[in-house]
Design an enzyme around this catalytic site. Structure first.
Site, PDB file in Angstrom:
ATOM      1  N   LYS A 197       0.796  -1.227   0.000  1.00  0.00           N
ATOM      2  CA  LYS A 197       0.000   0.000   0.000  1.00  0.00           C
ATOM      3  C   LYS A 197       0.828   1.277   0.000  1.00  0.00           C
ATOM      4  O   LYS A 197       1.689   1.459   0.846  1.00  0.00           O
ATOM      5  CB  LYS A 197      -0.881   0.020   1.255  1.00  0.00           C
ATOM      6  CG  LYS A 197      -2.003  -0.987   1.194  1.00  0.00           C
ATOM      7  CD  LYS A 197      -2.902  -0.768   2.355  1.00  0.00           C
ATOM      8  CE  LYS A 197      -4.271  -1.368   2.125  1.00  0.00           C
ATOM      9  NZ  LYS A 197      -5.104  -1.241   3.311  1.00  0.00           N
ATOM     10  N   GLY A 350       8.915  -6.473   8.700  1.00  0.00           N
ATOM     11  CA  GLY A 350       8.771  -7.921   8.893  1.00  0.00           C
ATOM     12  C   GLY A 350       8.843  -8.718   7.599  1.00  0.00           C
ATOM     13  O   GLY A 350       9.506  -9.760   7.544  1.00  0.00           O
TER      14      GLY A 350
END
Ligand code: 3PG
Ligand code: MG
Length: 392
Positions: A197, A350
């Site tokens: 995004k 992550g």
């Protein structure tokens, strides 16, 4: 900011806020213990200095009450194995039992408090809860970089209630590496930004563009930029409310002579599935009804060249849906480039971290941050609330 090295830890109860929010599978086996390993330096140092070590962490996002699914007990076992020392698991993080246990400790003992988020007050940055935690210790150490972008009680409010407080080695290292890359870096300084995004990376893009020489954009977020350059991106994920921002970022980059790299070709498919039939096409020729899942081979070459003369590289976010075989090449190619680059290389987030570990290249990166949101907050040019409170 004081550092743990400035503190007299001998015989003191030292509360170390760590981020042991580690991923676990359905059997509660820890699938990546990097965050536990990241805290070992501080824990071992405190033990060497004869401290009584109390560790506090959150795990996952429980609903604000006790929930065995989110117990830190598996982490206590893993830590005990890593330290080759018993680690006592507390049944809660505040209250009379924990208080009594903390008072009985002798130097060299380690207690891991139960999940801080079993109390809704943790996320509410509640003063009373923070005070109760503070009352367990003589000295407070923040070594929880990865949660320091949150104004939560154990990292923010607690600072008002402890007399002695300092940063642990991991927090120091995270902040120092980032500073080294951003303040007075060896140039060219290149930011590689990917992920799904644009909306979640806009603030980072807007800040980074004032510091870097080049920005390389990948992942589904690139689609929004492509659309704003009049490419038809088919069924691909696009954030229409970000088109204006994407446009103004590109305009800004032209005015300030920053090179922004966008995909020139893409791996497309009918849908993003592990068994998808794919083909690579120029971004100007994406067929109607197809979706972009990764950057294409020509883009990989373009990005490799853009990386080549960089002296400092900051990378956050994968280039494609690397978890699925048909869409993993772009991220793998980027891993190869960054891992083999002689530049100072810093990676955060992550997904990017997972991709690096999966590729077995983690040890070829100068610094892999333990933070996702916290790392992004630094990229946004903001001060972490927990760090600000520690400084006060
Ligand atoms: C993280 O993994 O991002 C940190 O541990 C913070 O956790 P949170 O995103 O649930 O606040
Ligand atoms: Mg997070």
């Amino acid at each position: 900011m004081k550092n743990i090295q400035d503190m007299q830890l001998n015989e003191k109860r030292v509360l170390i806020r760590v981020d042991f929010n580690v991923p676990m599978d359905e059997n509660k086996t820890i699938t990546d213990d990097s965050r536990i390993k990241g805290a070992l330096e501080t824990i071992s140092y405190a033990l060497d200095k004869n401290a009584k070590v109390i560790l506090a962490s959150h795990l996952g996002r429980p609903k604000g009450g006790p929930d065995s699914k989110f117990s830190l007990a598996p982490v206590a076992n893993q830590l005990s194995t890593l330290l080759n020392k018993p680690v006592q698991m507390a049944s809660d993080c505040i209250g009379s039992d924990v208080q009594a246990a903390s008072e009985k400790m002798v130097s060299g003992d380690i207690i891991l408090l139960e999940n801080l988020r079993f109390h809704a007050e943790e996320k509410q940055n509640d003063n009373e809860f923070a005070n109760a935690l503070a009352s367990l210790c003589d000295i407070y150490i923040n070594d929880a970089f990865a949660v320091s972008h949150r104004a939560h009680a154990s990292v923010e409010a607690i600072n008002q209630y402890v007399n002695l407080k300092a940063a642990g080695f991991l927090l120091q290292k995270e902040l120092n590496y980032f500073k080294k890359a951003m303040n007075n870096p060896a140039r060219p300084l290149t930011a590689v930004i990917g992920g799904a995004k644009v909306s979640s990376k806009l603030a980072a893009l807007k800040n980074m563009i004032n510091h870097v020489d080049k920005i390389i954009i990948g992942g589904a977020m690139a689609n929004t930029f492509l659309k704003c350059l009049d490419c038809n991106v088919g069924k691909s994920l696009v954030e229409d409310d970000c088109l204006w921002d994407a446009h103004s970022l590109l305009k800004h980059s032209v005015m300030h002579n920053i090179n922004v790299y966008l995909p020139i070709d893409a791996i497309v498919a009918q849908g993003i599935q592990p068994d998808a039939m794919t083909c690579s096409v120029p971004v100007k020729e994406i067929p109607q009804g197809q979706m972009i899942g990764d950057i294409g081979p020509a883009t990989c070459l373009l990005y490799a060249e853009a990386i080549q003369n960089s002296q400092t590289i900051i990378w956050n976010g994968p280039m494609g849906v690397f978890e699925m075989d048909p869409f993993k090449n772009g991220t793998q190619s980027m891993i190869h480039c960054v891992a083999n680059s002689p530049a100072l290389t810093i990676v955060g987030g992550g997904d990017t971290d997972a991709a690096l570990h999966r590729a077995g290249k983690a040890d070829q990166i100068d610094y892999i941050s333990t933070g996702g949101g916290a790392f992004l907050t630094l990229m946004e040019g903001k001060t972490l609330p927990a760090v600000a409170a520690l400084n006060h």
